[in-house]
Design a protein around this motif. Structure first.
Motif, short mmCIF file in Angstrom:
data_model
loop_
_atom_site.label_atom_id
_atom_site.label_comp_id
_atom_site.label_asym_id
_atom_site.label_seq_id
_atom_site.Cartn_x
_atom_site.Cartn_y
_atom_site.Cartn_z
N GLY A 23 24.84 52.17 14.33
CA GLY A 23 25.56 52.21 13.05
C GLY A 23 26.97 52.78 13.16
O GLY A 23 27.63 52.99 12.16
N GLN A 24 27.40 53.01 14.39
CA GLN A 24 28.76 53.53 14.55
C GLN A 24 29.57 52.58 15.42
O GLN A 24 29.11 52.18 16.49
CB GLN A 24 28.71 54.90 15.23
N ALA A 25 30.74 52.24 14.93
CA ALA A 25 31.59 51.31 15.68
C ALA A 25 32.66 52.12 16.40
O ALA A 25 33.31 52.98 15.80
CB ALA A 25 32.21 50.31 14.72
N PHE A 26 32.83 51.80 17.66
CA PHE A 26 33.70 52.62 18.53
C PHE A 26 35.12 52.06 18.56
O PHE A 26 35.35 50.96 19.05
CB PHE A 26 33.09 52.63 19.93
N PHE A 27 36.07 52.86 18.05
CA PHE A 27 37.47 52.45 18.04
C PHE A 27 38.38 53.49 18.69
O PHE A 27 39.53 53.63 18.31
CB PHE A 27 37.92 52.12 16.60
N GLU A 28 37.85 54.20 19.68
CA GLU A 28 38.71 55.11 20.46
C GLU A 28 38.59 54.76 21.95
O GLU A 28 38.53 55.62 22.82
CB GLU A 28 38.30 56.57 20.20
N ASN A 29 38.55 53.46 22.19
CA ASN A 29 38.40 52.98 23.57
C ASN A 29 39.59 53.31 24.45
O ASN A 29 39.45 53.44 25.67
CB ASN A 29 38.16 51.48 23.58
N ALA A 30 40.78 53.44 23.84
CA ALA A 30 41.96 53.76 24.65
C ALA A 30 41.86 55.18 25.20
O ALA A 30 42.53 55.54 26.16
CB ALA A 30 43.24 53.60 23.83
N GLY A 31 40.99 55.99 24.59
CA GLY A 31 40.74 57.33 25.12
C GLY A 31 39.74 57.29 26.27
O GLY A 31 39.79 58.13 27.18
N GLY A 32 38.87 56.35 26.27
CA GLY A 32 37.84 56.22 27.32
C GLY A 32 36.80 55.25 26.83
O GLY A 32 36.35 55.34 25.69
N SER A 33 36.42 54.31 27.69
CA SER A 33 35.50 53.25 27.27
C SER A 33 34.05 53.69 27.45
O SER A 33 33.77 54.69 28.12
CB SER A 33 35.74 52.00 28.11
N PHE A 34 33.14 52.91 26.90
CA PHE A 34 31.74 53.05 27.26
C PHE A 34 31.59 52.67 28.74
O PHE A 34 32.46 51.97 29.29
CB PHE A 34 30.87 52.11 26.41
N THR A 35 30.49 53.10 29.34
CA THR A 35 30.27 52.83 30.77
C THR A 35 29.27 51.69 30.93
O THR A 35 28.24 51.67 30.24
CB THR A 35 29.72 54.09 31.46
N CYS A 36 29.56 50.78 31.84
CA CYS A 36 28.65 49.64 32.01
C CYS A 36 27.44 50.04 32.87
O CYS A 36 27.51 50.97 33.68
CB CYS A 36 29.39 48.45 32.62
N GLN A 37 26.37 49.30 32.66
CA GLN A 37 25.09 49.63 33.33
C GLN A 37 25.19 49.72 34.86
O GLN A 37 24.65 50.66 35.46
CB GLN A 37 24.04 48.58 32.93
N PRO A 38 25.86 48.77 35.53
CA PRO A 38 25.89 48.86 37.00
C PRO A 38 26.52 50.16 37.51
O PRO A 38 26.11 50.68 38.55
CB PRO A 38 26.73 47.65 37.42
N VAL A 39 27.49 50.68 36.78
CA VAL A 39 28.12 51.95 37.19
C VAL A 39 27.11 53.09 37.04
O VAL A 39 26.96 53.93 37.94
CB VAL A 39 29.40 52.22 36.36
N ILE A 40 26.40 53.08 35.92
CA ILE A 40 25.41 54.13 35.68
C ILE A 40 24.30 54.05 36.74
O ILE A 40 23.87 55.06 37.30
CB ILE A 40 24.83 54.00 34.25
N ASP A 41 23.87 52.83 37.04
CA ASP A 41 22.82 52.64 38.06
C ASP A 41 23.26 53.17 39.41
O ASP A 41 22.51 53.85 40.12
CB ASP A 41 22.47 51.15 38.20
N ARG A 42 24.49 52.83 39.78
CA ARG A 42 24.96 53.25 41.11
C ARG A 42 25.15 54.78 41.16
O ARG A 42 24.85 55.41 42.17
CB ARG A 42 26.27 52.54 41.45
N LEU A 43 25.67 55.32 40.06
CA LEU A 43 25.88 56.77 40.02
C LEU A 43 24.55 57.50 40.16
O LEU A 43 24.40 58.46 40.93
CB LEU A 43 26.58 57.15 38.71
N THR A 44 23.55 57.01 39.42
CA THR A 44 22.22 57.63 39.46
C THR A 44 21.62 57.50 40.87
O THR A 44 21.11 58.46 41.43
CB THR A 44 21.31 56.92 38.43
N ARG A 45 21.73 56.30 41.42
CA ARG A 45 21.17 56.09 42.76
C ARG A 45 21.85 57.02 43.77
O ARG A 45 21.20 57.61 44.63
CB ARG A 45 21.35 54.63 43.20
N PHE A 46 23.17 57.14 43.64
CA PHE A 46 23.90 57.99 44.59
C PHE A 46 23.39 59.43 44.51
O PHE A 46 23.09 60.05 45.52
CB PHE A 46 25.40 57.92 44.32
N TYR A 47 23.30 59.93 43.27
CA TYR A 47 22.87 61.34 43.12
C TYR A 47 21.42 61.54 43.54
O TYR A 47 21.05 62.61 44.02
CB TYR A 47 23.11 61.81 41.68
#
Ligand SMILES: Cc1ncc(COP(=O)(O)O)c(C=O)c1O
Length: 407
Positions: A23-47
């Motif tokens: 229910g919330q629309a994100f309009f502060e992307n120029a401050g920082g975007s949402f993170t895509c799944q492959p990045v989260i997967d790789r970060l988790t796997r790395f840790y």
């Protein structure tokens, strides 16, 4: 041209399935975007399984090092540059700071650098401070009404003393896309290098830096769907000429020369997830070719989607005489980063938008010089509404409805 499949796009971002964000629309992307799944997967796997000193002789370490190399190689190929011309640092601000130290050592008093007042402070402050070392700083100033940076004005600032021209690909408050190819050609013809801040542009599609001709191109992965890293393209000719800023034994490795901080191994490795994401978009939409061509196709598709969504927002704001829309009114040649002077503290308005399900920002966004030059008190700041390719038409409609009630 293929139309962007926003359902597919949004399925790659866990934030859109997150109940706390519903229910919330994100309009502060120029401050920082949402993170895509492959990045989260790789970060988790790395840790979980690779969080050891990389480049060692045992399996986990080998995998860690290979993943870091993979990130650099794949992203460099997408950017149209050689693998060793791309490096990762803690942030764009820090990368620019290190670069300024290198130029400080390389330049002689009396030589000059051109900076703009359209930039985020990261690509102007560190250069301006070189005035303390006798370097002449020349300001390429924006039009106070429109925020436009006129390439013709640059020509007048150039002479044989200028070594470097620093400018943004796109300002984070004006939103206009600057003609990097043309500006770079002008600077090169005068014997100067260029340092381009691409932070506000790269989220809208990775540019082909090789083709654009920029000597240095900076952007931040946390705004391009990745982890909190600053990416820096440093072309070989300039990189080998500037003095090394890293440990002496790393001087011969181009991608280490201007990143003296120890790398954040996990985040560098996870950056390969951005390449996964752009490749997945290319595959899904039938875009083929080499890495740069696929990234180019994705870029074109993203921009078309954004431009279509942007024009109604610009039209609505331009027609509202209680606010001042900063930057161009046409979506063509503009990023969907829209700052408006609302005539009162902008943060207040951002706060008022929140209960309507709009996440937006208010402030100076570290572009104080640009706001000041356009006559906007940085303390009052601007309301910034910024979106990217994953934004939907329904979210724009929600934003317009909320603005109607708030402005
Ligand atoms: C246009 C622009 N340049 C530079 C920066 C600084 O980037 P970083 O946070 O990676 O230092 C930002 C951050 O907001 C920005 O918007």
């Amino acid at each position: 041209m293929t139309t962007l499949d926003t359902d597919f796009v949004r399925a790659q971002f866990p934030a859109f399935a997150e109940s706390s964000l519903r229910g919330q629309a994100f309009f502060e992307n120029a401050g920082g975007s949402f993170t895509c799944q492959p990045v989260i997967d790789r970060l988790t796997r790395f840790y979980r399984s690779r969080k050891v000193q990389p480049y060692g002789p045992y399996e986990a370490s080998r995998l860690a090092g290979e993943e870091m190399d993979e990130a650099r190689a794949r992203l460099a190929a997408m950017l149209g540059v050689k693998t060793d011309e791309l490096s990762f640092g803690p942030s764009t601000t820090q990368n620019a700071y290190v670069l300024a130290q290198a130029f400080r050592q390389w330049m002689s008093p009396g030589e000059a650098i051109v900076v703009t007042n359209q930039d985020h402070e990261a690509n102007t402050g560190p250069w301006r401070r070189l005035a303390d070392e006798g370097i002449e700083i020349r300001e390429w100033a924006i039009d106070p009404e429109t925020g436009h940076l006129n390439p013709e004005d640059l020509a007048e600032l150039l002479d044989e003393n200028v070594r470097l021209v620093c400018f943004p690909h796109c300002s984070n408050v004006v939103g206009e896309v600057n003609p990097v190819v043309e500006i770079t050609a002008t600077a090169h013809a005068a014997g100067a290098f260029v340092c381009v801040d691409g932070v506000s542009y790269a989220p809208h599609g990775l540019p082909n830096v090789g083709e654009m001709g920029a000597d240095i191109y900076l952007f931040s992965a946390y705004k391009t769907y990745g982890p909190h890293q600053g990416l820096m393209v440093m072309r070989k000719t300039l990189g080998e000429m500037l003095p090394n800023q890293a440990h002496f034994f790393n001087a011969d490795t181009l991608y280490k020369r201007f990143t003296p901080a120890g790398p954040d191994h996990a985040q560098v490795a996870a950056s390969a997830g951005m390449a996964d994401y752009f490749d997945a978009l290319a595959d899904h939409h039938g875009i083929t070719g080499d890495a740069a061509a696929r990234a180019g196709g994705v870029h074109t598709m993203m921009r078309a989607h954004e431009t279509e969504l942007l024009q109604p927002l610009l039209d609505w704001l331009a027609a509202r005489n209680t606010v001042r829309l900063l930057g161009p009114r046409s979506a063509q040649g503009r990023a969907p980063t829209v700052a408006v002077d609302v005539g009162r503290p902008a943060l207040e308005v951002a706060r008022e938008l929140a209960p309507h399900g709009i996440m937006a920002g208010g402030g100076d966004f570290y572009a104080r010089r640009a706001l000041q030059a356009m006559g906007v008190d940085p303390e009052r700041g601007a309301l910034r509404l910024s979106f990217v390719h994953y934004t939907s038409k329904a979210e724009i409609d929600r934003l317009l409805g909320a603005l109607e009630k708030t402005l």
